[in-house]
Write an enzyme that holds these catalytic residues in place. Sequence first.
Site, PDB file in Angstrom:
ATOM      1  N   ASP A 217    -122.504 -57.289  16.303  1.00 31.13           N
ATOM      2  CA  ASP A 217    -122.395 -56.189  15.344  1.00 31.13           C
ATOM      3  C   ASP A 217    -122.800 -54.935  16.102  1.00 31.13           C
ATOM      4  OD1 ASP A 217    -122.770 -54.250  13.447  1.00 31.13           O
ATOM      5  OD2 ASP A 217    -124.058 -55.453  12.143  1.00 31.13           O
TER       6      ASP A 217
ATOM      7  N   LYS B 211    -128.885 -60.082  10.773  1.00 29.52           N
ATOM      8  CA  LYS B 211    -128.714 -61.542  10.746  1.00 29.52           C
ATOM      9  C   LYS B 211    -128.000 -62.009  12.013  1.00 29.52           C
ATOM     10  CE  LYS B 211    -130.663 -63.833   7.657  1.00 29.52           C
ATOM     11  NZ  LYS B 211    -131.575 -64.889   8.048  1.00 29.52           N
TER      12      LYS B 211
ATOM     13  N   TYR C 217    -137.178 -58.090  12.118  1.00 28.93           N
ATOM     14  CA  TYR C 217    -135.817 -58.121  11.565  1.00 28.93           C
ATOM     15  C   TYR C 217    -134.938 -57.038  12.185  1.00 28.93           C
ATOM     16  CZ  TYR C 217    -131.838 -57.910   8.479  1.00 28.93           C
ATOM     17  OH  TYR C 217    -130.562 -57.927   8.001  1.00 28.93           O
TER      18      TYR C 217
HETATM   19  C1  F6R Z   1    -127.042 -56.364   7.197  1.00 26.47           C
HETATM   20  C2  F6R Z   1    -127.438 -56.792   5.864  1.00 26.47           C
HETATM   21  C3  F6R Z   1    -127.714 -55.772   4.838  1.00 26.47           C
HETATM   22  C4  F6R Z   1    -128.843 -54.828   5.179  1.00 26.47           C
HETATM   23  C5  F6R Z   1    -129.044 -53.814   4.035  1.00 26.47           C
HETATM   24  C6  F6R Z   1    -130.108 -52.812   4.324  1.00 26.47           C
HETATM   25  O1  F6R Z   1    -126.566 -57.384   7.965  1.00 26.47           O
HETATM   26  O2  F6R Z   1    -127.534 -57.929   5.585  1.00 26.47           O
HETATM   27  O3  F6R Z   1    -127.985 -56.431   3.627  1.00 26.47           O
HETATM   28  O4  F6R Z   1    -130.000 -55.569   5.426  1.00 26.47           O
HETATM   29  O5  F6R Z   1    -127.844 -53.124   3.842  1.00 26.47           O
HETATM   30  O6  F6R Z   1    -129.860 -52.228   5.545  1.00 26.47           O
HETATM   31  P1  F6R Z   1    -130.821 -51.132   6.195  1.00 26.47           P
HETATM   32  O7  F6R Z   1    -132.216 -51.679   6.180  1.00 26.47           O
HETATM   33  O8  F6R Z   1    -130.246 -50.982   7.572  1.00 26.47           O
HETATM   34  O9  F6R Z   1    -130.644 -49.921   5.331  1.00 26.47           O
HETATM   35 MG    MG Z   2    -124.658 -55.022  10.440  1.00 26.72          MG
HETATM   36 MG    MG Z   3    -122.983 -59.074  10.656  1.00 29.77          MG
END
Ligand code: F6R
Ligand code: MG
Ligand code: MG
Length: 367
Positions: A11, A232, A229
């Site tokens: 990603d 994923k 974190y």
């Molecule tokens: C990314 C994912 C999303 C992010 C969420 C918050 O793979 O699973 O659910 O965790 O959009 O993203 P941030 O913390 O980057 O704003």
């Molecule tokens: Mg992503």
């Molecule tokens: Mg991904």
Amino acid sequence: MKITITGIKADIGSIGGHICPSKALLDEVRQIVQQAQKKGDIIDFRISHTGDDIAILATHTLGVDSEKIHRLAHEAFLAGTEVAKSQGLYGAGQDLLVDAFSGNIKGMGPAVAEMEIEERPSEAFLFFAADKTDPGAYSFFLYKAFASSCPGTFLGPSLFQGFKFTIMDVSYTEGDKVVELNSPEDLYDIQALLRDEGRFVVESIHSRTTQEIVVAVSTTRLHNIAGKYVGKDDPIMVVRTQKDFPATGEVLQPFAICPYVAGFMRGSHVGPLTPVPQNSTISYFDGPPIVSCAAYSVKEGKFTGPADTFADGAEFWQHIRRKAAQKAEWLREQEFFGVAMLPESELEYGGIVEKLEELEKKFKIRS
Ligand code: F6R
Ligand code: MG
Ligand code: MG
């Protein structure tokens, strides 16, 4: 002919959140890999995306862990990251956790699944790519297809001897900690490990009849590399099919179950793994967890395909997607409660730890 099939995915930025990469980003990655093909470093390649992850699938004769091939993928992802930055895409370079390339892209963030094979006269294989889930998600399907629900294991004599599962304990970070277990005699031991999706992951499977490698799965846990974190692990997997191995349909069948897996919203929720066509986008609650599967034939390293297995005309997988949507809704109804979220050890954001520490101070013990 001996060839290596290499899948590498990352990603490196996506549109409007974690939805899908831009066309310019895909074009940049494609262009870099194409140059390597012109130079003769690789025989053939395909670029695809599943949700926000870009996958490079390539064939070559340089073997697994080839520095040249891994460097190529790293350079393609770096160039893609520059495009992502120039477009203001979200999470540009997200999976490139280590800056300096030192010979192998494994352990740097991107997921790698590769195998060196003696190409069969009609070599068929499947390339799976999943988004918003962990490598352990594939274990259930592999268990079903290779050990417990494969008609070939009693109908196809060359499958009678079963398969050897190599399973990795991905919580061990000092090196690769693996165990080899055989189906059918070790079925219960295999189950005992695979029930823990976040810790024990099928890394590869070999035929016990021909000793050939049949399956290779990426086992990256970004969390272990970064210590916190950072997204994923969105795994990829290569599965050879037919003849001495399970048929394509035997491998695909268990995907109709859409089991609940780790990975929905913020990598902290549980959702049904939904089979989707290649190049699908993310939709509901930053999910659901999705998986695509591209079927290929390969001759002297040259691809014919892909045939997009979950984009069928018979509408079977559309019917399955409705079931998956229903399963997603059912679990989402209970929001944060109980099994809808992952256990504390698997929650991907550190915030909850701080919150619980604050709350701990407010507790009083009654006399
Ligand atoms: C990314 C994912 C999303 C992010 C969420 C918050 O793979 O699973 O659910 O965790 O959009 O993203 P941030 O913390 O980057 O704003
Ligand atoms: Mg992503
Ligand atoms: Mg991904």
